[in-house]
Design a protein around this motif. Sequence first.
Motif, PDB file in Angstrom:
ATOM      1  N   ASP A 142       0.833  -1.205   0.000  1.00 15.85           N
ATOM      2  CA  ASP A 142       0.000   0.000   0.000  1.00 15.85           C
ATOM      3  C   ASP A 142       0.869   1.257   0.000  1.00 15.85           C
ATOM      4  OD1 ASP A 142      -2.793  -1.046   0.226  1.00 15.85           O
ATOM      5  OD2 ASP A 142      -1.959  -1.974   2.006  1.00 15.85           O
ATOM      6  N   ILE A 143       1.967   1.238   0.742  1.00 10.84           N
ATOM      7  CA  ILE A 143       2.876   2.380   0.754  1.00 10.84           C
ATOM      8  C   ILE A 143       3.462   2.604  -0.634  1.00 10.84           C
ATOM      9  CG2 ILE A 143       5.078   3.229   1.655  1.00 10.84           C
ATOM     10  CD1 ILE A 143       4.437   1.785   4.280  1.00 10.84           C
ATOM     11  N   LEU A 144       3.905   1.522  -1.274  1.00 12.21           N
ATOM     12  CA  LEU A 144       4.493   1.644  -2.605  1.00 12.21           C
ATOM     13  C   LEU A 144       3.469   2.159  -3.610  1.00 12.21           C
ATOM     14  CD1 LEU A 144       6.660  -1.616  -2.773  1.00 12.21           C
ATOM     15  CD2 LEU A 144       7.430   0.741  -2.418  1.00 12.21           C
ATOM     16  N   MET A 145       2.223   1.704  -3.496  1.00 10.03           N
ATOM     17  CA  MET A 145       1.184   2.158  -4.417  1.00 10.03           C
ATOM     18  C   MET A 145       0.908   3.643  -4.239  1.00 10.03           C
ATOM     19  SD  MET A 145      -0.891   1.700  -6.863  1.00 10.03           S
ATOM     20  CE  MET A 145      -0.853  -0.087  -7.095  1.00 10.03           C
ATOM     21  N   THR A 146       0.850   4.118  -2.997  1.00  6.44           N
ATOM     22  CA  THR A 146       0.622   5.536  -2.744  1.00  6.44           C
ATOM     23  C   THR A 146       1.777   6.382  -3.277  1.00  6.44           C
ATOM     24  OG1 THR A 146      -0.747   5.101  -0.796  1.00  6.44           O
ATOM     25  CG2 THR A 146       0.269   7.276  -0.944  1.00  6.44           C
ATOM     26  N   ILE A 147       3.014   5.918  -3.046  1.00  6.11           N
ATOM     27  CA  ILE A 147       4.181   6.645  -3.559  1.00  6.11           C
ATOM     28  C   ILE A 147       4.148   6.704  -5.087  1.00  6.11           C
ATOM     29  CG2 ILE A 147       6.693   6.577  -3.777  1.00  6.11           C
ATOM     30  CD1 ILE A 147       6.798   5.388  -0.970  1.00  6.11           C
ATOM     31  N   PHE A 148       3.805   5.584  -5.717  1.00  2.00           N
ATOM     32  CA  PHE A 148       3.712   5.553  -7.177  1.00  2.00           C
ATOM     33  C   PHE A 148       2.697   6.567  -7.687  1.00  2.00           C
ATOM     34  CE2 PHE A 148       1.210   3.891 -10.774  1.00  2.00           C
ATOM     35  CZ  PHE A 148       2.177   3.917 -11.771  1.00  2.00           C
ATOM     36  N   ARG A 149       1.527   6.582  -7.078  1.00  2.00           N
ATOM     37  CA  ARG A 149       0.496   7.520  -7.515  1.00  2.00           C
ATOM     38  C   ARG A 149       0.921   8.966  -7.292  1.00  2.00           C
ATOM     39  NH1 ARG A 149      -3.977   3.686  -4.777  1.00  2.00           N
ATOM     40  NH2 ARG A 149      -4.609   2.497  -6.630  1.00  2.00           N
ATOM     41  N   LEU A 150       1.580   9.235  -6.172  1.00  2.00           N
ATOM     42  CA  LEU A 150       2.034  10.593  -5.888  1.00  2.00           C
ATOM     43  C   LEU A 150       3.076  11.039  -6.911  1.00  2.00           C
ATOM     44  CD1 LEU A 150       2.161  13.102  -4.074  1.00  2.00           C
ATOM     45  CD2 LEU A 150       3.859  11.901  -2.674  1.00  2.00           C
ATOM     46  N   VAL A 151       4.026  10.173  -7.214  1.00  2.00           N
ATOM     47  CA  VAL A 151       5.072  10.521  -8.181  1.00  2.00           C
ATOM     48  C   VAL A 151       4.468  10.789  -9.556  1.00  2.00           C
ATOM     49  CG1 VAL A 151       7.088   9.645  -9.420  1.00  2.00           C
ATOM     50  CG2 VAL A 151       6.903   9.307  -6.957  1.00  2.00           C
ATOM     51  N   VAL A 152       3.592   9.899 -10.018  1.00  2.00           N
ATOM     52  CA  VAL A 152       2.964  10.078 -11.324  1.00  2.00           C
ATOM     53  C   VAL A 152       2.158  11.366 -11.363  1.00  2.00           C
ATOM     54  CG1 VAL A 152       1.252   9.142 -12.926  1.00  2.00           C
ATOM     55  CG2 VAL A 152       2.906   7.622 -11.846  1.00  2.00           C
ATOM     56  N   THR A 153       1.400  11.627 -10.308  1.00  2.00           N
ATOM     57  CA  THR A 153       0.568  12.822 -10.246  1.00  2.00           C
ATOM     58  C   THR A 153       1.404  14.091 -10.333  1.00  2.00           C
ATOM     59  OG1 THR A 153      -1.146  11.723  -8.938  1.00  2.00           O
ATOM     60  CG2 THR A 153      -1.061  14.112  -8.818  1.00  2.00           C
ATOM     61  N   VAL A 154       2.457  14.173  -9.530  1.00  2.00           N
ATOM     62  CA  VAL A 154       3.272  15.395  -9.498  1.00  2.00           C
ATOM     63  C   VAL A 154       4.066  15.566 -10.783  1.00  2.00           C
ATOM     64  CG1 VAL A 154       5.157  16.573  -8.300  1.00  2.00           C
ATOM     65  CG2 VAL A 154       3.382  15.403  -6.987  1.00  2.00           C
ATOM     66  N   VAL A 155       4.600  14.475 -11.333  1.00  2.00           N
ATOM     67  CA  VAL A 155       5.351  14.574 -12.594  1.00  2.00           C
ATOM     68  C   VAL A 155       4.451  15.086 -13.710  1.00  2.00           C
ATOM     69  CG1 VAL A 155       6.497  13.228 -14.394  1.00  2.00           C
ATOM     70  CG2 VAL A 155       7.097  12.864 -12.007  1.00  2.00           C
ATOM     71  N   LEU A 156       3.244  14.536 -13.809  1.00  2.00           N
ATOM     72  CA  LEU A 156       2.304  15.011 -14.832  1.00  2.00           C
ATOM     73  C   LEU A 156       1.920  16.466 -14.592  1.00  2.00           C
ATOM     74  CD1 LEU A 156      -0.099  11.943 -15.245  1.00  2.00           C
ATOM     75  CD2 LEU A 156       1.625  12.755 -16.859  1.00  2.00           C
ATOM     76  N   ALA A 157       1.697  16.835 -13.340  1.00  2.00           N
ATOM     77  CA  ALA A 157       1.332  18.214 -13.013  1.00  2.00           C
ATOM     78  C   ALA A 157       2.436  19.179 -13.417  1.00  2.00           C
ATOM     79  CB  ALA A 157       1.034  18.341 -11.520  1.00  2.00           C
ATOM     80  N   VAL A 158       3.689  18.803 -13.166  1.00  2.00           N
ATOM     81  CA  VAL A 158       4.815  19.677 -13.520  1.00  2.00           C
ATOM     82  C   VAL A 158       4.969  19.775 -15.029  1.00  2.00           C
ATOM     83  CG1 VAL A 158       7.312  19.956 -13.372  1.00  2.00           C
ATOM     84  CG2 VAL A 158       6.022  19.258 -11.354  1.00  2.00           C
ATOM     85  N   MET A 159       4.943  18.650 -15.709  1.00  2.00           N
ATOM     86  CA  MET A 159       5.143  18.652 -17.157  1.00  2.00           C
ATOM     87  C   MET A 159       4.051  19.435 -17.881  1.00  2.00           C
ATOM     88  SD  MET A 159       6.371  14.704 -17.759  1.00  2.00           S
ATOM     89  CE  MET A 159       6.342  14.896 -19.537  1.00  2.00           C
ATOM     90  N   ILE A 160       2.803  19.154 -17.533  1.00  2.64           N
ATOM     91  CA  ILE A 160       1.690  19.827 -18.200  1.00  2.64           C
ATOM     92  C   ILE A 160       1.552  21.257 -17.704  1.00  2.64           C
ATOM     93  CG2 ILE A 160      -0.793  19.775 -18.628  1.00  2.64           C
ATOM     94  CD1 ILE A 160      -0.677  16.735 -18.178  1.00  2.64           C
ATOM     95  N   GLY A 161       1.652  21.448 -16.384  1.00  3.28           N
ATOM     96  CA  GLY A 161       1.427  22.768 -15.794  1.00  3.28           C
ATOM     97  C   GLY A 161       2.444  23.797 -16.220  1.00  3.28           C
ATOM     98  N   VAL A 162       3.729  23.422 -16.246  1.00  9.87           N
ATOM     99  CA  VAL A 162       4.767  24.371 -16.649  1.00  9.87           C
ATOM    100  C   VAL A 162       4.611  24.735 -18.123  1.00  9.87           C
ATOM    101  CG1 VAL A 162       7.251  24.673 -16.984  1.00  9.87           C
ATOM    102  CG2 VAL A 162       6.392  23.650 -14.867  1.00  9.87           C
ATOM    103  N   GLY A 163       4.417  23.715 -18.961  1.00  8.63           N
ATOM    104  CA  GLY A 163       4.241  23.990 -20.390  1.00  8.63           C
ATOM    105  C   GLY A 163       3.031  24.856 -20.663  1.00  8.63           C
ATOM    106  N   LEU A 164       1.895  24.521 -20.049  1.00  2.74           N
ATOM    107  CA  LEU A 164       0.671  25.293 -20.260  1.00  2.74           C
ATOM    108  C   LEU A 164       0.794  26.694 -19.677  1.00  2.74           C
ATOM    109  CD1 LEU A 164      -2.265  25.408 -21.203  1.00  2.74           C
ATOM    110  CD2 LEU A 164      -2.939  24.409 -19.001  1.00  2.74           C
ATOM    111  N   GLY A 165       1.381  26.786 -18.482  1.00  6.67           N
ATOM    112  CA  GLY A 165       1.516  28.086 -17.839  1.00  6.67           C
ATOM    113  C   GLY A 165       2.349  29.054 -18.652  1.00  6.67           C
ATOM    114  N   ILE A 166       3.455  28.581 -19.210  1.00  6.80           N
ATOM    115  CA  ILE A 166       4.296  29.448 -20.038  1.00  6.80           C
ATOM    116  C   ILE A 166       3.617  29.750 -21.366  1.00  6.80           C
ATOM    117  CG2 ILE A 166       6.471  29.529 -21.335  1.00  6.80           C
ATOM    118  CD1 ILE A 166       7.816  28.107 -19.041  1.00  6.80           C
TER     119      ILE A 166
END
Length: 261
Positions: free
Chosen positions: A62-86
């Motif tokens: 369960d810990i590994l699954m939560t970490i996986f979801r958090l990493v995927v979520t933040v990576v996608l947020a950074v990639m999409i958010g930075v590109g869209l924001g600029i």
Amino acid sequence: MTRLLHFLRERWALVVGPVVLLAVWEVLSRNGVIPPTFFPPPTRIAAGASIIVELDGGLGSDILMTIFRLVVTVVLAVMIGVGLGIAITASEWAERGVSTVLAFVYPIPGVLFFPFLTFILGRTEAAVLLTALVTPLIVMVLYTVAGVHSISRTLIEVADNYDCRGARRFFRLLLPGALPSIVTGIRISLGFGLIAVIAIEMIGASAGLGNFLWENWQILRVTDMYVALLCIAVLGLLTTVGFDAIADRIVPWRADARSTS
């Protein structure tokens, strides 16, 4: 050993509050001032922490699954958010339009988008990740836009005079100039991302710390519930401390500003 002693001297104040709180909790629970059925002594919770490494019904997966979801979520947020924001800062109308939509969506708790996404994707992992993505993505867009606007007008005029356009403008001016604000946005997105992941796991996932905590609450396995809660708190702390250490290397003047303040 010297470094450890120096660290303890510098950081000892950070542990005083939690230690005092746990000591008071222990005393009150042991003496029945607060019901030990629902607030077991911290020592009992610590003794039950072995569930983290148990093979059957343990918390490891369960810990590994939560970490996986958090990493995927933040990576996608950074990639999409930075590109869209600029990108949207290139047009005043686009920026106003997107900012209006974000201002409308931002106050809505991200977990409330889960039922709508299940209409399209069903109760799948994709629906869980997209639901968790909503708030961190909005945060990254807003902080990126703010970072671009913080760039000196003189630098922008110089770039225009040298015909700095396209990818060259993005990587040499806009991204470096907005980096301090982007780093702050990532730090905040990590916190919002963890909150969102845990919340959506409680209602829409079959694994993860949120799901484990919710299931144990329903059957009143209180000690296991507190162990899961402790894991979430430690994960949040390690995420923040770890990111700060990385960010101090990416943007070294952050550490200098803290040391002089």
